[in-house]
Design a protein around this motif. Structure first.
Motif, PDB file in Angstrom:
ATOM      1  N   THR A   1       0.676  -2.954  57.215  1.00 49.77           N
ATOM      2  CA  THR A   1       1.829  -2.346  56.548  1.00 49.77           C
ATOM      3  C   THR A   1       1.445  -1.855  55.157  1.00 49.77           C
ATOM      4  O   THR A   1       1.859  -0.780  54.724  1.00 49.77           O
ATOM      5  N   SER A   2       0.614  -2.625  54.462  1.00 48.63           N
ATOM      6  CA  SER A   2       0.206  -2.249  53.096  1.00 48.63           C
ATOM      7  C   SER A   2      -0.554  -0.921  53.070  1.00 48.63           C
ATOM      8  O   SER A   2      -0.461  -0.172  52.099  1.00 48.63           O
ATOM      9  N   ASP A   3      -1.288  -0.612  54.147  1.00 49.66           N
ATOM     10  CA  ASP A   3      -2.000   0.677  54.210  1.00 49.66           C
ATOM     11  C   ASP A   3      -1.001   1.834  54.188  1.00 49.66           C
ATOM     12  O   ASP A   3      -1.220   2.866  53.556  1.00 49.66           O
ATOM     13  N   VAL A   4       0.111   1.655  54.903  1.00 50.68           N
ATOM     14  CA  VAL A   4       1.130   2.700  54.970  1.00 50.68           C
ATOM     15  C   VAL A   4       1.869   2.800  53.642  1.00 50.68           C
ATOM     16  O   VAL A   4       2.090   3.896  53.108  1.00 50.68           O
ATOM     17  N   VAL A   5       2.240   1.652  53.097  1.00 44.87           N
ATOM     18  CA  VAL A   5       2.959   1.630  51.816  1.00 44.87           C
ATOM     19  C   VAL A   5       2.117   2.305  50.731  1.00 44.87           C
ATOM     20  O   VAL A   5       2.624   3.134  49.963  1.00 44.87           O
ATOM     21  N   ASP A   6       0.828   1.984  50.694  1.00 44.65           N
ATOM     22  CA  ASP A   6      -0.058   2.594  49.681  1.00 44.65           C
ATOM     23  C   ASP A   6      -0.091   4.119  49.814  1.00 44.65           C
ATOM     24  O   ASP A   6      -0.123   4.841  48.822  1.00 44.65           O
ATOM     25  N   ALA A   7      -0.093   4.603  51.061  1.00 47.61           N
ATOM     26  CA  ALA A   7      -0.129   6.053  51.296  1.00 47.61           C
ATOM     27  C   ALA A   7       1.159   6.713  50.803  1.00 47.61           C
ATOM     28  O   ALA A   7       1.131   7.761  50.153  1.00 47.61           O
ATOM     29  N   VAL A   8       2.304   6.085  51.100  1.00 48.80           N
ATOM     30  CA  VAL A   8       3.582   6.648  50.665  1.00 48.80           C
ATOM     31  C   VAL A   8       3.676   6.643  49.144  1.00 48.80           C
ATOM     32  O   VAL A   8       4.122   7.612  48.523  1.00 48.80           O
ATOM     33  N   LEU A   9       3.222   5.553  48.520  1.00 46.15           N
ATOM     34  CA  LEU A   9       3.281   5.474  47.052  1.00 46.15           C
ATOM     35  C   LEU A   9       2.344   6.495  46.412  1.00 46.15           C
ATOM     36  O   LEU A   9       2.654   7.051  45.354  1.00 46.15           O
ATOM     37  N   TYR A  10       1.201   6.754  47.060  1.00 46.55           N
ATOM     38  CA  TYR A  10       0.329   7.827  46.562  1.00 46.55           C
ATOM     39  C   TYR A  10       1.088   9.152  46.557  1.00 46.55           C
ATOM     40  O   TYR A  10       1.107   9.877  45.557  1.00 46.55           O
ATOM     41  N   LEU A  11       1.721   9.480  47.685  1.00 43.25           N
ATOM     42  CA  LEU A  11       2.449  10.751  47.785  1.00 43.25           C
ATOM     43  C   LEU A  11       3.584  10.803  46.763  1.00 43.25           C
ATOM     44  O   LEU A  11       3.858  11.856  46.184  1.00 43.25           O
ATOM     45  N   GLU A  12       4.228   9.662  46.547  1.00 45.68           N
ATOM     46  CA  GLU A  12       5.319   9.606  45.563  1.00 45.68           C
ATOM     47  C   GLU A  12       4.829   9.988  44.171  1.00 45.68           C
ATOM     48  O   GLU A  12       5.545  10.611  43.387  1.00 45.68           O
ATOM     49  N   SER A  13       3.576   9.628  43.889  1.00 47.88           N
ATOM     50  CA  SER A  13       3.048   9.824  42.523  1.00 47.88           C
ATOM     51  C   SER A  13       2.175  11.073  42.411  1.00 47.88           C
ATOM     52  O   SER A  13       1.409  11.206  41.463  1.00 47.88           O
ATOM     53  N   ALA A  14       2.281  11.989  43.399  1.00 48.33           N
ATOM     54  CA  ALA A  14       1.381  13.151  43.439  1.00 48.33           C
ATOM     55  C   ALA A  14       2.186  14.448  43.387  1.00 48.33           C
ATOM     56  O   ALA A  14       2.424  15.080  44.421  1.00 48.33           O
ATOM     57  N   PRO A  15       2.596  14.878  42.192  1.00 48.32           N
ATOM     58  CA  PRO A  15       3.508  16.012  42.088  1.00 48.32           C
ATOM     59  C   PRO A  15       2.947  17.345  42.591  1.00 48.32           C
ATOM     60  O   PRO A  15       3.705  18.270  42.866  1.00 48.32           O
ATOM     61  N   PHE A  16       1.621  17.444  42.746  1.00 50.15           N
ATOM     62  CA  PHE A  16       1.013  18.700  43.195  1.00 50.15           C
ATOM     63  C   PHE A  16       0.777  18.704  44.709  1.00 50.15           C
ATOM     64  O   PHE A  16       0.249  19.661  45.262  1.00 50.15           O
ATOM     65  N   VAL A  17       1.183  17.613  45.384  1.00 53.83           N
ATOM     66  CA  VAL A  17       0.954  17.494  46.823  1.00 53.83           C
ATOM     67  C   VAL A  17       2.266  17.686  47.570  1.00 53.83           C
ATOM     68  O   VAL A  17       3.204  16.907  47.400  1.00 53.83           O
ATOM     69  N   THR A  18       2.332  18.744  48.380  1.00 51.96           N
ATOM     70  CA  THR A  18       3.494  18.953  49.245  1.00 51.96           C
ATOM     71  C   THR A  18       3.036  19.662  50.513  1.00 51.96           C
ATOM     72  O   THR A  18       2.058  20.403  50.491  1.00 51.96           O
ATOM     73  N   GLY A  19       3.729  19.390  51.625  1.00 49.69           N
ATOM     74  CA  GLY A  19       3.322  19.956  52.907  1.00 49.69           C
ATOM     75  C   GLY A  19       2.109  19.258  53.493  1.00 49.69           C
ATOM     76  O   GLY A  19       1.484  19.761  54.424  1.00 49.69           O
ATOM     77  N   GLU A  20       1.816  18.069  52.990  1.00 50.89           N
ATOM     78  CA  GLU A  20       0.622  17.337  53.424  1.00 50.89           C
ATOM     79  C   GLU A  20       0.943  16.411  54.592  1.00 50.89           C
ATOM     80  O   GLU A  20       1.953  15.719  54.589  1.00 50.89           O
ATOM     81  N   ILE A  21       0.068  16.403  55.614  1.00 49.79           N
ATOM     82  CA  ILE A  21       0.135  15.416  56.690  1.00 49.79           C
ATOM     83  C   ILE A  21      -1.018  14.447  56.415  1.00 49.79           C
ATOM     84  O   ILE A  21      -2.178  14.745  56.697  1.00 49.79           O
ATOM     85  N   LEU A  22      -0.695  13.318  55.816  1.00 52.82           N
ATOM     86  CA  LEU A  22      -1.725  12.354  55.395  1.00 52.82           C
ATOM     87  C   LEU A  22      -1.981  11.383  56.541  1.00 52.82           C
ATOM     88  O   LEU A  22      -1.083  10.647  56.952  1.00 52.82           O
ATOM     89  N   HIS A  23      -3.203  11.396  57.074  1.00 55.96           N
ATOM     90  CA  HIS A  23      -3.521  10.548  58.212  1.00 55.96           C
ATOM     91  C   HIS A  23      -3.970   9.165  57.749  1.00 55.96           C
ATOM     92  O   HIS A  23      -4.949   9.030  57.022  1.00 55.96           O
ATOM     93  N   VAL A  24      -3.239   8.165  58.181  1.00 54.74           N
ATOM     94  CA  VAL A  24      -3.554   6.765  57.859  1.00 54.74           C
ATOM     95  C   VAL A  24      -3.764   6.100  59.223  1.00 54.74           C
ATOM     96  O   VAL A  24      -2.859   5.511  59.803  1.00 54.74           O
ATOM     97  N   ASP A  25      -4.963   6.286  59.755  1.00 51.98           N
ATOM     98  CA  ASP A  25      -5.153   6.023  61.185  1.00 51.98           C
ATOM     99  C   ASP A  25      -6.545   5.501  61.533  1.00 51.98           C
ATOM    100  O   ASP A  25      -6.981   5.613  62.677  1.00 51.98           O
TER     101      ASP A  25
END
Length: 238
Positions: free
Chosen positions: A207-231
């Motif tokens: 679960t922490s792997d997923v949470v970390d990915a979401v929090l990264y996206l939350e803090s990345a104002p220049f990232v949009t339209g990204e499909i971040l693979h956590v797999d």
């Protein structure tokens, strides 16, 4: 009513256990007010968490979740479309009920709540939509028959890009996190070894792997339209 000036607010669907519960805790740690929804969610002890029980496939649930956010906090900054269902069956074994359930939760649920939350994300000036999808939509696997997952979650990946472009100039970002198999209550312990073998890295995600990915996206104002693979490398190949 907003409790504190400038406190941000996240809405999390599928929030009662596993990844959803991890995301609720993570956003609280960031100081966000949280509106958490699922069919079985109980009352929260934390006054900064509002819970709403309901089926996400129901338009009424989306209404109540958005209303709860506005009544309690006066705003919505982030929407996390985490509610989802995965039914792995050979294609001809799927029933009409399977189809209705998977499309209802994965697609109809996404549509109802995202459409209702978007005006408030726009109003916040820096809104963010994160949708949890699956890497199987990009990289099918003969060991995991998953047409309904691909049909619904693949659509969500495309919708994420479309939303990102539609709202790019208006302050709202949209991203997706495409998962491998994550160790949650959904997967019985006796299946873990076989499921771990699906990932090149040889383990299940946490679960922490997923949470970390979401929090990264939350803090990345220049990232949009990204499909971040956590797999665990599934998307790269086998």
């Amino acid at each position: 009513m907003s409790t504190s000036q400038g406190q941000k607010v996240a809405v999390v669907t599928g929030a009662s256990q596993g990844i959803g519960a991890g995301l609720v805790a993570a956003y609280r740690k960031l100081g966000y007010g949280v509106v958490a929804t699922s069919r079985s969610i109980g009352d929260a002890q934390d006054p900064e968490i509002v819970t709403v029980r309901g089926d996400i496939a129901d338009a009424d649930t989306a209404e109540r979740v958005v209303d709860a956010a506005l009544q309690r906090f006066g705003r919505i900054d982030t929407l996390i479309n985490n509610a989802g269902v995965f039914v792995a069956k050979p294609f001809t074994d799927y029933t009409d009920e399977d189809f209705a359930r998977v499309t209802g939760i994965n697609v109809t649920g996404f549509f109802h709540i995202t459409r209702r939350a978007l005006p408030h994300l726009l109003a916040s000036g820096a809104g963010h939509i994160v949708t949890i999808t699956t890497t199987l939509a990009d990289q099918a696997n003969s060991n995991v028959p998953s047409v309904l997952a691909s049909l619904t979650k693949g659509g969500l990946n495309s919708a994420t890009k479309s939303l990102a472009i539609e709202y790019a100039s208006r302050g709202v970002r949209a991203n997706a996190v495409a998962l491998g198999v994550i160790k949650t209550p959904m997967h019985p312990v006796e299946t873990h070894e076989a499921l771990a073998g699906l990932h090149p890295v040889g383990r299940l995600g946490e679960t922490s792997d997923v949470v970390d990915a979401v929090l990264y996206l939350e803090s990345a104002p220049f990232v949009t339209g990204e499909i971040l693979h956590v797999d665990g490398g599934q998307n790269a190949g086998h």
